[in-house]
Design a protein around this motif. Structure first.
Motif, PDB file in Angstrom:
ATOM      1  N   HIS A  28       2.444   7.102   3.111  1.00 28.19           N
ATOM      2  CA  HIS A  28       1.819   6.616   1.886  1.00 28.19           C
ATOM      3  C   HIS A  28       0.340   6.988   1.860  1.00 28.19           C
ATOM      4  O   HIS A  28      -0.293   7.179   2.902  1.00 28.19           O
ATOM      5  CB  HIS A  28       1.971   5.089   1.781  1.00 28.19           C
ATOM      6  CG  HIS A  28       1.301   4.335   2.897  1.00 28.19           C
ATOM      7  ND1 HIS A  28       0.059   3.756   2.781  1.00 28.19           N
ATOM      8  CD2 HIS A  28       1.717   4.068   4.160  1.00 28.19           C
ATOM      9  CE1 HIS A  28      -0.258   3.163   3.917  1.00 28.19           C
ATOM     10  NE2 HIS A  28       0.730   3.339   4.767  1.00 28.19           N
ATOM     11  N   VAL A  31      -3.076  11.232  -3.399  1.00 31.05           N
ATOM     12  CA  VAL A  31      -2.397  12.357  -4.038  1.00 31.05           C
ATOM     13  C   VAL A  31      -2.757  13.646  -3.312  1.00 31.05           C
ATOM     14  O   VAL A  31      -3.822  13.761  -2.712  1.00 31.05           O
ATOM     15  CB  VAL A  31      -2.778  12.462  -5.531  1.00 31.05           C
ATOM     16  CG1 VAL A  31      -2.371  11.211  -6.291  1.00 31.05           C
ATOM     17  CG2 VAL A  31      -4.285  12.709  -5.695  1.00 31.05           C
ATOM     18  N   GLU A 131       8.644   8.568  -4.019  1.00 30.48           N
ATOM     19  CA  GLU A 131       7.859   7.678  -4.880  1.00 30.48           C
ATOM     20  C   GLU A 131       8.390   6.241  -4.802  1.00 30.48           C
ATOM     21  O   GLU A 131       8.704   5.601  -5.804  1.00 30.48           O
ATOM     22  CB  GLU A 131       7.874   8.187  -6.327  1.00 30.48           C
ATOM     23  CG  GLU A 131       7.192   9.542  -6.489  1.00 30.48           C
ATOM     24  CD  GLU A 131       7.105   9.978  -7.933  1.00 30.48           C
ATOM     25  OE1 GLU A 131       7.963   9.570  -8.737  1.00 30.48           O
ATOM     26  OE2 GLU A 131       6.165  10.705  -8.270  1.00 30.48           O
ATOM     27  N   ASN A 159       2.572   6.979  -3.435  1.00 24.83           N
ATOM     28  CA  ASN A 159       1.156   6.747  -3.665  1.00 24.83           C
ATOM     29  C   ASN A 159       0.930   5.242  -3.648  1.00 24.83           C
ATOM     30  O   ASN A 159       1.862   4.468  -3.866  1.00 24.83           O
ATOM     31  CB  ASN A 159       0.725   7.336  -5.017  1.00 24.83           C
ATOM     32  CG  ASN A 159       0.849   8.840  -5.049  1.00 24.83           C
ATOM     33  OD1 ASN A 159       0.723   9.513  -4.031  1.00 24.83           O
ATOM     34  ND2 ASN A 159       1.114   9.384  -6.229  1.00 24.83           N
ATOM     35  N   ARG A 213      -7.441   4.645  -4.753  1.00 25.41           N
ATOM     36  CA  ARG A 213      -6.035   4.986  -4.543  1.00 25.41           C
ATOM     37  C   ARG A 213      -5.827   6.494  -4.421  1.00 25.41           C
ATOM     38  O   ARG A 213      -5.151   6.969  -3.504  1.00 25.41           O
ATOM     39  CB  ARG A 213      -5.178   4.446  -5.694  1.00 25.41           C
ATOM     40  CG  ARG A 213      -5.089   2.935  -5.755  1.00 25.41           C
ATOM     41  CD  ARG A 213      -4.131   2.492  -6.869  1.00 25.41           C
ATOM     42  NE  ARG A 213      -4.105   1.055  -7.058  1.00 25.41           N
ATOM     43  CZ  ARG A 213      -3.371   0.433  -7.958  1.00 25.41           C
ATOM     44  NH1 ARG A 213      -2.602   1.142  -8.783  1.00 25.41           N
ATOM     45  NH2 ARG A 213      -3.392  -0.886  -8.064  1.00 25.41           N
ATOM     46  N   GLY A 214      -6.371   7.244  -5.384  1.00 30.90           N
ATOM     47  CA  GLY A 214      -6.076   8.667  -5.468  1.00 30.90           C
ATOM     48  C   GLY A 214      -6.739   9.509  -4.404  1.00 30.90           C
ATOM     49  O   GLY A 214      -6.179  10.519  -3.968  1.00 30.90           O
ATOM     50  N   GLY A 217      -6.364   6.721  -0.733  1.00 31.97           N
ATOM     51  CA  GLY A 217      -5.030   6.219  -0.451  1.00 31.97           C
ATOM     52  C   GLY A 217      -4.959   4.747  -0.139  1.00 31.97           C
ATOM     53  O   GLY A 217      -4.074   4.305   0.594  1.00 31.97           O
TER      54      GLY A 217
END
Length: 401
Positions: A28, A31, A131, A159, A213-214, A217
């Motif tokens: 996880h 991106v 996903e 993600n 997040r992007g 992570g």
């Protein structure tokens, strides 16, 4: 496999995967960090292992579950990538399944409860869930139950989502490195990405939650304002709009009654700038009022396309009967917000100040809900209409119509 084909992080995880046993492995993070590419090769390795385990049970053609959110993501994220990287071609039977390495791979789509149909009652020797944070929890749980064959293992990639998501709370947070293995990725783990690409990605990713997040992570909520990159510099006077440069006009429609209904008009230039040209927001108005508003807008903006909230299909149908070019909007919340926020981050979003009123209030009151990880559902009527317009127009890649 050759080292030049995989990142150092991927090689390290592959070595861990074959050297020690485990039940579930969740990769996880950010991106473009290499999670799915890693899981694709793990998937192929697992099929070879499954065949050997099943032989010990006297099973000639074992079954394995391959789960993806939709048929589209199954093709683009997994099958096409495997074909490109390893040359495997997939021949589907009438059920949409295929055989590889003499293992029968059952595909299921995890995005809705319908995904249960394909896997009920089967005995699987493992599963690959792409996903995973987007999977319906009941489907995910059923996949886990079906994996009862000898030595069955489950691999997942995802993600990040909000920190209270069931995948994080029930699995990632409980990873012990033995039964459940959790591997966290940042964008910097993919050493095959050029520095220019990474720098541009960071520069154009909206601030706050989307960067956390992007890029890094992290499983975080969005704190405070949703559109953190919006500034007063986005406002301009009507005479400053470069009307000669606008190549497409489009509108977003959020139906309302007790709360405000809203229609916003946007214009886009060929180089990607978007202008919020005007808003109409009213309470306690029937559909006849909105038809008249929309017809007036149609007269003033050439080839105007309306993207409307699909929650009121009778209103969409009424617009269409009235000769308005109206379609159901793509209402994806986080993807739509990210698209609008990117325009703000890139200084490509502008607002005609004297043509909007409610927008000026909502933009500062539109905040994240700490429990759900989604925006608070108040003071969002104009901003919902704006999201419908911008994201729907981008999603269909239909700027010039």
């Amino acid at each position: 496999m050759t080292k030049g084909k995989y990142t150092q992080k991927q090689i390290s995880i592959l070595k861990r995967a074959v050297s020690r046993d485990w039940y579930m492995m969740i990769n996880h993070g950010a991106v473009r960090a290499g999670k799915t590419k890693l899981n694709n090769v793990l998937f192929l390795m697992e099929l070879l292992r499954v065949k050997k385990n099943a032989a010990l049970d006297g099973v000639d053609k074992p079954m394995y579950i391959l789960g993806a959110v939709s048929s589209g993501t199954l093709q683009t994220n997994i099958l096409r990538e495997i074909t490109n990287d390893y040359g495997h071609e997939f021949k589907f039977d009438r059920h949409g399944n295929f055989t590889l390495f003499d293992v029968y791979v059952v595909t299921t789509f995890t995005g809705s409860i319908v995904g249960l149909r394909a896997i009920r009652g089967m005995t699987a020797y493992g599963a690959y869930i792409n996903e995973a944070s987007l999977a319906n929890k009941e489907v995910f749980d059923e996949i886990k139950k079906r994996c009862s064959g000898r030595g069955a293992r489950i691999i997942c990639d995802t993600n990040p989502d909000h920190p209270k998501h069931w995948l994080k709370v029930d699995y990632i947070d409980k990873a012990d490195g033995e039964t459940i293995v959790s591997n966290h990725f940042t964008i910097f783990d993919n050493n095959f990405l050029g520095k220019g690409y990474v720098d541009n990605l960071i520069a154009t990713t909206p601030s706050g939650m989307f960067t956390e997040r992007g890029i890094y992570g992290r499983w975080v909520i969005g704190e405070g304002a949703v559109y953190r990159d919006f500034s007063e510099d986005c406002y301009l006077l009507a005479e400053k709009v470069p009307t000669d440069d606008i190549v497409a006009y489009f509108a977003g429609v959020d139906w309302g009654y007790d709360h405000h209904g809203a229609i916003v008009i946007c214009g886009k230039t060929a180089d990607g700038r978007v202008y919020l040209l005007e808003e109409v927001a009213r309470q306690y108005q029937e559909i006849d009022f909105w038809v008249e508003v929309a017809k007036d807008m149609k007269q003033r903006y050439p080839r105007l396309k309306f993207w409307a909230d699909s929650a009121r299909p009778e209103h969409v149908a009424r617009f269409q009967r009235e000769g308005l070019n109206c379609h159901n909007a793509d209402k994806s919340v986080l993807s739509g917000i990210e698209q609008v926020a990117k325009l703000m981050k890139q200084n490509c979003f502008f607002v005609v100040a004297d043509k909007v009123t409610k927008f000026k209030d909502e933009i500062y009151q539109y905040v994240w809900n700490e429990k759900s990880g989604m925006p608070q559902k108040h003071d969002d009527d104009v901003l919902d209409a704006l999201r419908y317009a911008i994201y729907s127009q981008v999603a269909v890649r239909d700027w010039l119509i």
